[in-house]
Design an enzyme around this catalytic site. Structure first.
Site, mmCIF file in Angstrom:
data_model
loop_
_atom_site.group_PDB
_atom_site.id
_atom_site.type_symbol
_atom_site.label_atom_id
_atom_site.label_comp_id
_atom_site.label_asym_id
_atom_site.label_seq_id
_atom_site.Cartn_x
_atom_site.Cartn_y
_atom_site.Cartn_z
ATOM 1 N N SER A 9 0.842 -1.199 0.000
ATOM 2 C CA SER A 9 0.000 0.000 0.000
ATOM 3 C C SER A 9 0.876 1.248 0.000
ATOM 4 O O SER A 9 1.640 1.489 0.943
ATOM 5 C CB SER A 9 -0.892 0.020 1.239
ATOM 6 O OG SER A 9 -1.376 1.342 1.436
ATOM 7 N N HIS A 34 -0.851 -1.202 -4.349
ATOM 8 C CA HIS A 34 -2.177 -0.842 -3.827
ATOM 9 C C HIS A 34 -2.267 0.667 -3.624
ATOM 10 O O HIS A 34 -1.449 1.253 -2.907
ATOM 11 C CB HIS A 34 -2.371 -1.581 -2.488
ATOM 12 C CG HIS A 34 -3.714 -1.463 -1.861
ATOM 13 N ND1 HIS A 34 -4.785 -2.248 -2.228
ATOM 14 C CD2 HIS A 34 -4.155 -0.667 -0.857
ATOM 15 C CE1 HIS A 34 -5.830 -1.929 -1.481
ATOM 16 N NE2 HIS A 34 -5.472 -0.979 -0.646
ATOM 17 N N ASP A 36 -4.420 3.659 -2.124
ATOM 18 C CA ASP A 36 -5.497 3.964 -1.164
ATOM 19 C C ASP A 36 -6.027 5.371 -1.414
ATOM 20 O O ASP A 36 -5.437 6.352 -0.978
ATOM 21 C CB ASP A 36 -4.973 3.838 0.275
ATOM 22 C CG ASP A 36 -4.915 2.391 0.715
ATOM 23 O OD1 ASP A 36 -3.898 1.989 1.299
ATOM 24 O OD2 ASP A 36 -5.892 1.656 0.456
ATOM 25 N N MET A 38 -8.616 8.236 -0.812
ATOM 26 C CA MET A 38 -9.496 8.633 0.295
ATOM 27 C C MET A 38 -10.016 10.065 0.074
ATOM 28 O O MET A 38 -9.254 10.938 -0.357
ATOM 29 C CB MET A 38 -8.724 8.574 1.620
ATOM 30 C CG MET A 38 -8.149 7.211 1.928
ATOM 31 S SD MET A 38 -7.292 7.199 3.507
ATOM 32 C CE MET A 38 -6.531 5.580 3.461
ATOM 33 N N HIS A 67 -7.986 1.080 -4.552
ATOM 34 C CA HIS A 67 -8.977 0.927 -3.468
ATOM 35 C C HIS A 67 -9.622 2.285 -3.225
ATOM 36 O O HIS A 67 -8.990 3.182 -2.675
ATOM 37 C CB HIS A 67 -8.231 0.409 -2.223
ATOM 38 C CG HIS A 67 -9.087 0.251 -1.020
ATOM 39 N ND1 HIS A 67 -8.550 0.043 0.235
ATOM 40 C CD2 HIS A 67 -10.427 0.245 -0.853
ATOM 41 C CE1 HIS A 67 -9.530 -0.072 1.117
ATOM 42 N NE2 HIS A 67 -10.675 0.037 0.486
ATOM 43 N N MET A 69 -11.757 4.519 -1.247
ATOM 44 C CA MET A 69 -12.448 4.770 0.012
ATOM 45 C C MET A 69 -13.097 6.148 -0.100
ATOM 46 O O MET A 69 -12.687 7.129 0.545
ATOM 47 C CB MET A 69 -11.452 4.707 1.185
ATOM 48 C CG MET A 69 -11.028 3.288 1.504
ATOM 49 S SD MET A 69 -9.562 3.202 2.497
ATOM 50 C CE MET A 69 -8.323 3.346 1.210
ATOM 51 N N MET A 138 -11.542 -5.534 4.686
ATOM 52 C CA MET A 138 -10.831 -4.546 5.502
ATOM 53 C C MET A 138 -10.607 -5.150 6.882
ATOM 54 O O MET A 138 -11.576 -5.545 7.545
ATOM 55 C CB MET A 138 -11.661 -3.271 5.663
ATOM 56 C CG MET A 138 -11.641 -2.292 4.508
ATOM 57 S SD MET A 138 -10.040 -1.766 3.954
ATOM 58 C CE MET A 138 -9.287 -1.166 5.453
ATOM 59 N N ASP A 176 -6.736 -6.371 3.812
ATOM 60 C CA ASP A 176 -6.180 -5.024 3.790
ATOM 61 C C ASP A 176 -6.247 -4.355 5.155
ATOM 62 O O ASP A 176 -7.319 -3.979 5.618
ATOM 63 C CB ASP A 176 -6.993 -4.201 2.774
ATOM 64 C CG ASP A 176 -6.403 -2.840 2.532
ATOM 65 O OD1 ASP A 176 -7.025 -2.046 1.806
ATOM 66 O OD2 ASP A 176 -5.322 -2.560 3.083
HETATM 67 C C1 DX5 Z 1 -6.398 1.720 5.265
HETATM 68 C C2 DX5 Z 1 -5.929 1.254 3.901
HETATM 69 C C3 DX5 Z 1 -4.924 0.142 3.996
HETATM 70 C C4 DX5 Z 1 -3.707 0.583 4.777
HETATM 71 C C5 DX5 Z 1 -2.815 -0.601 5.057
HETATM 72 O O1 DX5 Z 1 -7.535 2.524 5.111
HETATM 73 O O2 DX5 Z 1 -7.011 0.763 3.150
HETATM 74 O O3 DX5 Z 1 -4.511 -0.250 2.674
HETATM 75 O O4 DX5 Z 1 -2.973 1.530 4.055
HETATM 76 O O5 DX5 Z 1 -1.792 -0.097 5.852
HETATM 77 P P1 DX5 Z 1 -1.160 -1.013 6.985
HETATM 78 O O6 DX5 Z 1 -0.613 -2.205 6.264
HETATM 79 O O7 DX5 Z 1 -0.086 -0.132 7.589
HETATM 80 O O8 DX5 Z 1 -2.259 -1.358 7.933
HETATM 81 ZN ZN ZN Z 2 -6.462 -0.210 1.067
#
Ligand code: DX5
Ligand code: ZN
Length: 222
Positions: A9, A34, A36, A38, A67, A69, A138, A176
């Site tokens: 990620s 990956h 993320d 947001m 991903h 979010m 998640m 994840d």
């Molecule tokens: C959290 C993300 C994850 C996160 C994983 O909202 O979706 O992908 O970045 O990070 P770690 O591996 O540090 O939990």
């Molecule tokens: Zn993620």
């Protein structure tokens, strides 16, 4: 997919050097990465959007596991597909008409995936499995890296695997959040196909060695 794989990620990567980080991941033997995304609404954090992903698409051959979010992601599917997302994962909790959204992702040429927050029951995806390339479980409450793995998500992984097998579907399982070398073997044994790791990967360079450590832990699932 046969062997399990790691999808680092970028949330835990150096945002000031994303291009170089992607090149380093490729050199370290990673095939997926990956993203993320947001929006500060669906989760209490804001990260990056399609323009950043599109800019990085030009310098990377990695499989972009995106991903989302974000609230009502159907509003942005075309932009993320055009930016070069290979897979687009939307949250079941963020869409009213989830089947329509999943169909649209496939129509745009990306692999469709649905993410479930820790509390969200597997029933939310039961009828969609035949259309889904992947389900993301998640294992932390989304928004930040470095959180602790939520223990009940291990059994949730087992149950999802059973649901997929019962339907004879080929849907992959991605885990994840809070993934580390300590829980990798158990997650693979429970049926996970892809593990996302942010802090437990990027905080331990060199990346090729860390990748080897994770692959060894995946192979060690008894
Ligand atoms: C959290 C993300 C994850 C996160 C994983 O909202 O979706 O992908 O970045 O990070 P770690 O591996 O540090 O939990
Ligand atoms: Zn993620």
């Amino acid at each position: 997919m046969t062997a399990a794989l790691l999808s680092p990620s970028l949330l835990s990567a150096d945002f000031s050097r994303l291009g170089q980080e992607l090149t380093a991941l490729e050199k370290a033997g990673l095939s997926w990465v990956h993203w993320d995304v947001m929006d500060g609404l669906f989760v209490p954090n804001i990260t990056m959007g399609p323009d950043i992903i599109g800019a990085c698409r030009k310098v990377s051959k990695l499989f972009f596991d995106v991903h989302l979010m974000i609230d009502r992601p159907s509003r942005y599917l075309d932009k993320f597909a055009a930016a070069g997302a290979d897979l687009i994962c939307v949250h079941a909790e963020a869409e009213t008409h989830l089947e329509r959204t999943v169909s649209e992702i496939a129509r745009l040429g990306a692999k469709p995936a649905v993410a479930l927050n820790p509390h969200t029951p597997l029933d939310m995806v039961e009828f969609l499995l035949p259309q889904l390339y992947m389900v993301l479980i998640m294992s932390v409450n989304p928004g930040f890296g470095g959180q602790k793995f939520i223990p009940f998500c291990l059994d949730k992984t087992r149950r999802l695997k059973k649901m997929i097998q019962a339907q004879g579907a080929a849907t992959l399982i991605e885990i994840d959040g809070g993934v580390s070398l300590d829980n990798t073997a158990a997650l693979i044994a429970a049926g996970a196909d892809i593990l996302v790791s942010g802090s437990a990967f990027f905080a331990f360079p060199p990346y090729h060695q860390r990748h080897n450590d994770f692959m060894a832990a995946m192979a060690d699932n008894g």
